[in-house]
Design a protein around this motif. Structure first.
Motif, PDB file in Angstrom:
ATOM      1  N   VAL A  41     -14.818  -2.133   2.226  1.00 31.45           N
ATOM      2  CA  VAL A  41     -14.659  -3.505   2.378  1.00 31.45           C
ATOM      3  C   VAL A  41     -13.242  -3.876   2.107  1.00 31.45           C
ATOM      4  O   VAL A  41     -12.942  -3.702   1.039  1.00 31.45           O
ATOM      5  N   VAL A  42     -12.442  -4.503   2.973  1.00 34.35           N
ATOM      6  CA  VAL A  42     -11.002  -4.998   2.717  1.00 34.35           C
ATOM      7  C   VAL A  42     -10.870  -6.390   3.098  1.00 34.35           C
ATOM      8  O   VAL A  42     -11.329  -6.859   4.027  1.00 34.35           O
ATOM      9  N   LEU A  43     -10.433  -7.239   1.745  1.00 33.20           N
ATOM     10  CA  LEU A  43     -10.114  -8.719   2.082  1.00 33.20           C
ATOM     11  C   LEU A  43      -8.602  -8.740   2.162  1.00 33.20           C
ATOM     12  O   LEU A  43      -8.094  -8.248   1.386  1.00 33.20           O
ATOM     13  N   LEU A  44      -8.051  -9.054   3.186  1.00 30.33           N
ATOM     14  CA  LEU A  44      -6.729  -9.191   3.345  1.00 30.33           C
ATOM     15  C   LEU A  44      -6.223 -10.985   3.150  1.00 30.33           C
ATOM     16  O   LEU A  44      -7.046 -11.895   3.879  1.00 30.33           O
ATOM     17  N   ARG A  45      -5.274 -11.151   2.735  1.00 30.24           N
ATOM     18  CA  ARG A  45      -4.590 -12.493   2.517  1.00 30.24           C
ATOM     19  C   ARG A  45      -3.193 -12.432   3.008  1.00 30.24           C
ATOM     20  O   ARG A  45      -2.461 -11.708   2.702  1.00 30.24           O
ATOM     21  N   GLN A 105     -16.417   2.929   9.037  1.00 25.68           N
ATOM     22  CA  GLN A 105     -16.790   2.890   7.809  1.00 25.68           C
ATOM     23  C   GLN A 105     -16.027   1.675   7.010  1.00 25.68           C
ATOM     24  O   GLN A 105     -16.041   1.799   5.900  1.00 25.68           O
ATOM     25  N   ILE A 106     -15.046   1.032   7.957  1.00 26.96           N
ATOM     26  CA  ILE A 106     -14.095   0.065   7.266  1.00 26.96           C
ATOM     27  C   ILE A 106     -14.497  -1.380   7.937  1.00 26.96           C
ATOM     28  O   ILE A 106     -14.345  -1.471   9.054  1.00 26.96           O
ATOM     29  N   LEU A 107     -14.741  -2.532   6.947  1.00 28.82           N
ATOM     30  CA  LEU A 107     -14.670  -3.919   7.463  1.00 28.82           C
ATOM     31  C   LEU A 107     -13.592  -4.401   6.876  1.00 28.82           C
ATOM     32  O   LEU A 107     -13.298  -4.577   5.900  1.00 28.82           O
ATOM     33  N   LEU A 108     -12.822  -5.157   7.989  1.00 28.91           N
ATOM     34  CA  LEU A 108     -11.735  -5.914   7.607  1.00 28.91           C
ATOM     35  C   LEU A 108     -12.074  -7.318   7.749  1.00 28.91           C
ATOM     36  O   LEU A 108     -12.565  -7.792   8.511  1.00 28.91           O
ATOM     37  N   PRO A 145     -21.505   5.277  -6.173  1.00 30.33           N
ATOM     38  CA  PRO A 145     -21.492   3.932  -5.076  1.00 30.33           C
ATOM     39  C   PRO A 145     -21.640   4.421  -3.499  1.00 30.33           C
ATOM     40  O   PRO A 145     -21.101   5.528  -3.059  1.00 30.33           O
ATOM     41  N   ASP A 146     -22.480   3.556  -3.069  1.00 27.69           N
ATOM     42  CA  ASP A 146     -22.621   3.675  -1.449  1.00 27.69           C
ATOM     43  C   ASP A 146     -21.397   2.939  -0.739  1.00 27.69           C
ATOM     44  O   ASP A 146     -20.798   3.183   0.441  1.00 27.69           O
ATOM     45  N   PHE A 147     -20.997   1.935  -1.315  1.00 30.48           N
ATOM     46  CA  PHE A 147     -19.758   1.164  -0.768  1.00 30.48           C
ATOM     47  C   PHE A 147     -18.794   0.558  -1.758  1.00 30.48           C
ATOM     48  O   PHE A 147     -19.297   0.595  -3.006  1.00 30.48           O
ATOM     49  N   LEU A 148     -17.487   0.232  -1.526  1.00 29.37           N
ATOM     50  CA  LEU A 148     -16.581  -0.269  -2.275  1.00 29.37           C
ATOM     51  C   LEU A 148     -15.845  -1.411  -1.520  1.00 29.37           C
ATOM     52  O   LEU A 148     -15.762  -1.132  -0.535  1.00 29.37           O
ATOM     53  N   VAL A 149     -15.568  -2.359  -2.436  1.00 26.36           N
ATOM     54  CA  VAL A 149     -14.652  -3.615  -2.011  1.00 26.36           C
ATOM     55  C   VAL A 149     -13.193  -3.026  -2.592  1.00 26.36           C
ATOM     56  O   VAL A 149     -12.892  -2.968  -3.768  1.00 26.36           O
ATOM     57  N   LEU A 189      -3.407   0.415   5.098  1.00 25.19           N
ATOM     58  CA  LEU A 189      -4.258   0.786   6.188  1.00 25.19           C
ATOM     59  C   LEU A 189      -4.091   1.725   7.119  1.00 25.19           C
ATOM     60  O   LEU A 189      -5.189   2.639   7.599  1.00 25.19           O
ATOM     61  N   ALA A 190      -2.570   2.134   7.447  1.00 23.02           N
ATOM     62  CA  ALA A 190      -2.387   3.281   8.325  1.00 23.02           C
ATOM     63  C   ALA A 190      -2.925   4.380   7.537  1.00 23.02           C
ATOM     64  O   ALA A 190      -3.589   5.501   8.104  1.00 23.02           O
ATOM     65  N   HIS A 191      -2.920   4.540   6.274  1.00 18.85           N
ATOM     66  CA  HIS A 191      -3.335   5.760   5.255  1.00 18.85           C
ATOM     67  C   HIS A 191      -4.836   5.885   5.291  1.00 18.85           C
ATOM     68  O   HIS A 191      -5.203   6.863   5.483  1.00 18.85           O
ATOM     69  N   LEU A 192      -5.366   4.654   5.220  1.00 17.34           N
ATOM     70  CA  LEU A 192      -7.067   4.707   5.049  1.00 17.34           C
ATOM     71  C   LEU A 192      -7.385   5.008   6.465  1.00 17.34           C
ATOM     72  O   LEU A 192      -8.521   5.935   6.344  1.00 17.34           O
TER      73      LEU A 192
END
Length: 314
Positions: free
Chosen positions: A108-112, A178-181, A4-8, A167-170
């Motif tokens: 890609v990170v989706l937060l709720r 490289q990260i989209l929130l 993969p080039d990207f991951l959700v 996210l602190a670890h990431l």
């Protein structure tokens, strides 16, 4: 072989299934039909023990690298490759594995709202007949012994919502660009601009995705004697079902699940008392999340319920 080039990568019950379905329609992207391959969750075979139904879930893990690469083999030569497994953010070892194998991947990170996420998670397992605890607040309090007993990630209602620590670890592994929130409410309330943001982040053409496919909302399952018997039968199947082939499991599980979910309508709303009882689990981490992201999540300290309207996946 392709990777993969990207991951959700997160989070469960926050629209990842819907986002996967939407992105799969883009002509410049390829996502495999298998949503949540879970490849990065283990170095080898997944564990054999866990909570109700975990053994069957572990059987679904695509943990061999050759099998994982084969998921992307049908992709067109020009397409960017991606997959969605919302437990990757929570599992810090998975983050480390991603860094070693895919150091240039876009994430890609989706937060709720973590309270609503936890309640939706509990409701999902309750409606599936697997959650034995009828009280949501009590189920949250049971997390530590369940973790010690090896119950899988999806049972970790509270810890899954500690996004600040995750996210602190990431951010220590990957550069911020490289990260989209994103937020669940963005995908729910403004789907087209949110999809364009994802496309621009991935470097593919925006303006081609105009809808987030609807997903079934977890049905209401009342706490009745009949339903208690159905849930008990489903949990028994969850404990022993991995000994039988999938078609056999489906023959027995399907009618039980249909009967359990026979009543139409959405889940029971989270009460103010339940919210007040569970919110303290997350207050400190919300502060950490704001610190590591530089964004405000103050509405999560007071907000009302975010209804499940687009995502019934894991």
């Amino acid at each position: 072989m392709p990777l993969p080039d990207f991951l959700v990568i997160g989070v469960p019950k926050a629209g990842t299934t819907a986002l996967h379905a939407a992105l799969a329609r883009h002509p410049d992207l390829f996502l495999p039909a298998v949503k949540e391959p879970k490849f990065f969750l283990s170095e080898g075979p997944p564990p054999a023990r866990g909570g109700p139904g975990d053994a069957q879930t572990y059987q679904e893990h695509v943990w061999r690298r050759a099998d994982y690469e084969a998921l992307f083999a049908p992709a067109p030569a020009h397409a960017l490759l991606g997959e969605a497994t919302p437990f990757y953010l929570y599992d810090l070892d998975a983050q480390n594995r991603i860094k070693r194998l895919l150091p240039k991947a876009r994430l890609v990170v989706l937060l709720r709202n973590p309270v609503d996420r936890a309640h939706s998670n509990w409701t999902h397992l309750w409606a599936a007949g697997l959650e034995p605890e009828r009280d949501f607040v009590r189920a949250c309090a049971l997390e530590e012994p369940r973790r010690e007993a090896g119950w899988a990630h999806f049972w970790h209602y509270v810890s899954q919502g500690h996004y600040g620590a995750q996210l602190a670890h990431l951010f220590g592994l990957f550069s911020r660009d490289q990260i989209l929130l994103l937020r669940y409410r963005d995908l729910r309330e403004d789907p087209v601009p949110t999809l364009d943001r994802v496309c621009e982040f991935l470097g593919v053409r925006p303006g081609l995705l105009d809808v987030v496919p609807s997903q079934n909302v977890t049905p209401f399952v009342a706490d009745t004697q009949v339903n208690a018997a159905l849930r008990a039968a489903l949990r028994t199947g969850g404990r022993i079902g991995h000994h039988f082939p999938v078609p056999v499991r489906q023959v027995f599980r399907g009618p039980l699940l249909t009967a359990l979910q026979r009543r139409k309508g959405g889940r029971r709303p989270l009460s103010p008392a339940e919210r007040k009882a569970v919110l303290p689990y997350f207050v400190d981490d919300i502060a950490l999340l704001e610190e590591v992201t530089g964004l405000s999540y103050d509405d999560w300290r007071t907000a009302g319920l975010e209804p499940d309207v687009i995502d019934d996946g894991g």
